[in-house]
Design a protein around this motif. Structure first.
Motif, PDB file in Angstrom:
ATOM      1  N   ASP A 174     -23.909 -23.681  11.314  1.00 41.96           N
ATOM      2  CA  ASP A 174     -25.176 -23.961  11.984  1.00 41.96           C
ATOM      3  C   ASP A 174     -26.332 -23.561  11.070  1.00 41.96           C
ATOM      4  O   ASP A 174     -26.124 -23.207   9.915  1.00 41.96           O
ATOM      5  CB  ASP A 174     -25.247 -23.245  13.340  1.00 41.96           C
ATOM      6  N   LYS A 175     -27.545 -23.598  11.605  1.00 42.39           N
ATOM      7  CA  LYS A 175     -28.733 -23.322  10.785  1.00 42.39           C
ATOM      8  C   LYS A 175     -28.731 -21.916  10.193  1.00 42.39           C
ATOM      9  O   LYS A 175     -29.354 -21.687   9.160  1.00 42.39           O
ATOM     10  CB  LYS A 175     -29.997 -23.547  11.606  1.00 42.39           C
ATOM     11  N   SER A 176     -28.023 -20.992  10.805  1.00 42.12           N
ATOM     12  CA  SER A 176     -27.981 -19.630  10.264  1.00 42.12           C
ATOM     13  C   SER A 176     -27.197 -19.565   8.951  1.00 42.12           C
ATOM     14  O   SER A 176     -27.284 -18.584   8.223  1.00 42.12           O
ATOM     15  CB  SER A 176     -27.372 -18.661  11.283  1.00 42.12           C
ATOM     16  N   GLY A 191      -7.592 -39.549   4.303  1.00 42.65           N
ATOM     17  CA  GLY A 191      -6.387 -38.865   4.752  1.00 42.65           C
ATOM     18  C   GLY A 191      -5.994 -37.690   3.874  1.00 42.65           C
ATOM     19  O   GLY A 191      -5.072 -36.942   4.200  1.00 42.65           O
ATOM     20  N   MET A 192      -6.677 -37.526   2.742  1.00 45.27           N
ATOM     21  CA  MET A 192      -6.366 -36.425   1.824  1.00 45.27           C
ATOM     22  C   MET A 192      -6.828 -35.096   2.431  1.00 45.27           C
ATOM     23  O   MET A 192      -7.916 -35.008   2.994  1.00 45.27           O
ATOM     24  CB  MET A 192      -7.058 -36.675   0.483  1.00 45.27           C
ATOM     25  N   ASN A 193      -5.977 -34.062   2.310  1.00 49.95           N
ATOM     26  CA  ASN A 193      -6.300 -32.720   2.792  1.00 49.95           C
ATOM     27  C   ASN A 193      -6.951 -31.951   1.649  1.00 49.95           C
ATOM     28  O   ASN A 193      -6.345 -31.772   0.599  1.00 49.95           O
ATOM     29  CB  ASN A 193      -5.026 -32.024   3.269  1.00 49.95           C
ATOM     30  N   ILE A 194      -8.203 -31.510   1.852  1.00 51.54           N
ATOM     31  CA  ILE A 194      -8.935 -30.808   0.804  1.00 51.54           C
ATOM     32  C   ILE A 194      -9.570 -29.528   1.349  1.00 51.54           C
ATOM     33  O   ILE A 194      -9.761 -29.377   2.550  1.00 51.54           O
ATOM     34  CB  ILE A 194     -10.029 -31.693   0.170  1.00 51.54           C
ATOM     35  N   THR A 195      -9.879 -28.627   0.435  1.00 52.52           N
ATOM     36  CA  THR A 195     -10.668 -27.437   0.742  1.00 52.52           C
ATOM     37  C   THR A 195     -11.883 -27.484  -0.158  1.00 52.52           C
ATOM     38  O   THR A 195     -11.761 -27.668  -1.372  1.00 52.52           O
ATOM     39  CB  THR A 195      -9.868 -26.151   0.481  1.00 52.52           C
ATOM     40  N   VAL A 196     -13.062 -27.330   0.452  1.00 56.04           N
ATOM     41  CA  VAL A 196     -14.300 -27.347  -0.324  1.00 56.04           C
ATOM     42  C   VAL A 196     -15.018 -26.008  -0.177  1.00 56.04           C
ATOM     43  O   VAL A 196     -15.003 -25.393   0.888  1.00 56.04           O
ATOM     44  CB  VAL A 196     -15.242 -28.496   0.103  1.00 56.04           C
ATOM     45  N   THR A 197     -15.579 -25.579  -1.274  1.00 55.45           N
ATOM     46  CA  THR A 197     -16.491 -24.440  -1.265  1.00 55.45           C
ATOM     47  C   THR A 197     -17.843 -25.027  -1.612  1.00 55.45           C
ATOM     48  O   THR A 197     -18.013 -25.614  -2.685  1.00 55.45           O
ATOM     49  CB  THR A 197     -16.072 -23.384  -2.302  1.00 55.45           C
ATOM     50  N   ALA A 198     -18.792 -24.914  -0.680  1.00 58.75           N
ATOM     51  CA  ALA A 198     -20.041 -25.646  -0.842  1.00 58.75           C
ATOM     52  C   ALA A 198     -21.199 -24.904  -0.192  1.00 58.75           C
ATOM     53  O   ALA A 198     -21.003 -24.017   0.644  1.00 58.75           O
ATOM     54  CB  ALA A 198     -19.902 -27.038  -0.224  1.00 58.75           C
ATOM     55  N   ARG A 199     -22.392 -25.314  -0.570  1.00 57.28           N
ATOM     56  CA  ARG A 199     -23.619 -24.740  -0.024  1.00 57.28           C
ATOM     57  C   ARG A 199     -24.033 -25.545   1.207  1.00 57.28           C
ATOM     58  O   ARG A 199     -24.032 -26.773   1.198  1.00 57.28           O
ATOM     59  CB  ARG A 199     -24.721 -24.774  -1.087  1.00 57.28           C
ATOM     60  N   VAL A 200     -24.401 -24.838   2.262  1.00 53.71           N
ATOM     61  CA  VAL A 200     -24.831 -25.476   3.512  1.00 53.71           C
ATOM     62  C   VAL A 200     -26.305 -25.859   3.388  1.00 53.71           C
ATOM     63  O   VAL A 200     -27.136 -25.048   2.976  1.00 53.71           O
ATOM     64  CB  VAL A 200     -24.638 -24.529   4.717  1.00 53.71           C
ATOM     65  N   VAL A 201     -26.605 -27.116   3.728  1.00 56.04           N
ATOM     66  CA  VAL A 201     -27.984 -27.592   3.757  1.00 56.04           C
ATOM     67  C   VAL A 201     -28.202 -28.365   5.051  1.00 56.04           C
ATOM     68  O   VAL A 201     -27.247 -28.779   5.714  1.00 56.04           O
ATOM     69  CB  VAL A 201     -28.317 -28.507   2.549  1.00 56.04           C
ATOM     70  N   GLU A 202     -29.466 -28.538   5.390  1.00 52.71           N
ATOM     71  CA  GLU A 202     -29.810 -29.397   6.524  1.00 52.71           C
ATOM     72  C   GLU A 202     -30.498 -30.628   5.964  1.00 52.71           C
ATOM     73  O   GLU A 202     -31.446 -30.528   5.175  1.00 52.71           O
ATOM     74  CB  GLU A 202     -30.741 -28.674   7.498  1.00 52.71           C
ATOM     75  N   TYR A 203     -30.007 -31.808   6.352  1.00 49.62           N
ATOM     76  CA  TYR A 203     -30.575 -33.062   5.885  1.00 49.62           C
ATOM     77  C   TYR A 203     -30.721 -33.989   7.083  1.00 49.62           C
ATOM     78  O   TYR A 203     -29.734 -34.270   7.775  1.00 49.62           O
ATOM     79  CB  TYR A 203     -29.673 -33.683   4.812  1.00 49.62           C
ATOM     80  N   ASN A 204     -31.931 -34.439   7.337  1.00 47.12           N
ATOM     81  CA  ASN A 204     -32.229 -35.293   8.492  1.00 47.12           C
ATOM     82  C   ASN A 204     -31.700 -34.698   9.797  1.00 47.12           C
ATOM     83  O   ASN A 204     -31.137 -35.395  10.636  1.00 47.12           O
ATOM     84  CB  ASN A 204     -31.665 -36.703   8.295  1.00 47.12           C
ATOM     85  N   GLY A 205     -31.856 -33.395   9.958  1.00 44.68           N
ATOM     86  CA  GLY A 205     -31.471 -32.726  11.196  1.00 44.68           C
ATOM     87  C   GLY A 205     -29.984 -32.429  11.330  1.00 44.68           C
ATOM     88  O   GLY A 205     -29.553 -31.903  12.345  1.00 44.68           O
ATOM     89  N   GLU A 206     -29.191 -32.760  10.318  1.00 44.77           N
ATOM     90  CA  GLU A 206     -27.737 -32.542  10.364  1.00 44.77           C
ATOM     91  C   GLU A 206     -27.329 -31.542   9.284  1.00 44.77           C
ATOM     92  O   GLU A 206     -27.895 -31.536   8.185  1.00 44.77           O
ATOM     93  CB  GLU A 206     -26.992 -33.863  10.126  1.00 44.77           C
ATOM     94  N   MET A 207     -26.313 -30.747   9.580  1.00 46.14           N
ATOM     95  CA  MET A 207     -25.772 -29.836   8.585  1.00 46.14           C
ATOM     96  C   MET A 207     -24.893 -30.637   7.620  1.00 46.14           C
ATOM     97  O   MET A 207     -24.138 -31.514   8.037  1.00 46.14           O
ATOM     98  CB  MET A 207     -24.920 -28.741   9.228  1.00 46.14           C
TER      99      MET A 207
END
Length: 122
Positions: free
Chosen positions: A39-41, A92-108
């Motif tokens: 979420d935004k936090s 269908g590929m199973n992946i794990t991502v390490t990423a930075r959270v951003v808000e774009y057009n009101g969506e995470m």
């Protein structure tokens, strides 16, 4: 104490503190979350999410946008062309991502900043 002694103590303490931070920074891991927990936090924090590629597209500018489904919800994962990805992705590929959270057009959304931050799970 003399100013020179205080300066030496301060400088030594600062250098030791910086060395400690550099050594300990390797032990700081991103928070593992489900998509529902993002979420935004969490904006600007690094998070780790595992899920299935539901869909992906590549824009005209070469940006890859992945829709990742972890079972709790879906989130867009963005990989800009400057992040050279050396693997082929498919739905269908199973992946794990390490990423930075951003808000774009009101969506995470999640932004992958390094190619090593996308792992393919077997």
């Amino acid at each position: 104490m003399h100013d020179k002694e205080i300066f030496k103590i301060t400088l030594t303490t600062t250098i030791l503190g910086l060395i400690g931070l550099i050594i300990l920074s390797g032990y700081v891991n991103p928070e593992e979350l489900s998509v529902n927990e993002i979420d935004k936090s969490k904006i600007d924090n690094q998070v780790k999410v595992t899920g299935i590629i539901e869909n992906y597209t590549i824009t005209k500018t070469g940006t890859m946008i992945i829709t990742l489904d972890d079972g709790s919800n879906v989130i867009k994962v963005v990989i800009f062309p400057s992040t050279s990805l050396n693997t082929t992705l498919y739905n269908g590929m199973n992946i794990t991502v390490t990423a930075r959270v951003v808000e774009y057009n009101g969506e995470m959304e999640l932004i992958i900043e390094k190619s090593k931050n996308l792992e393919i799970n077997s």
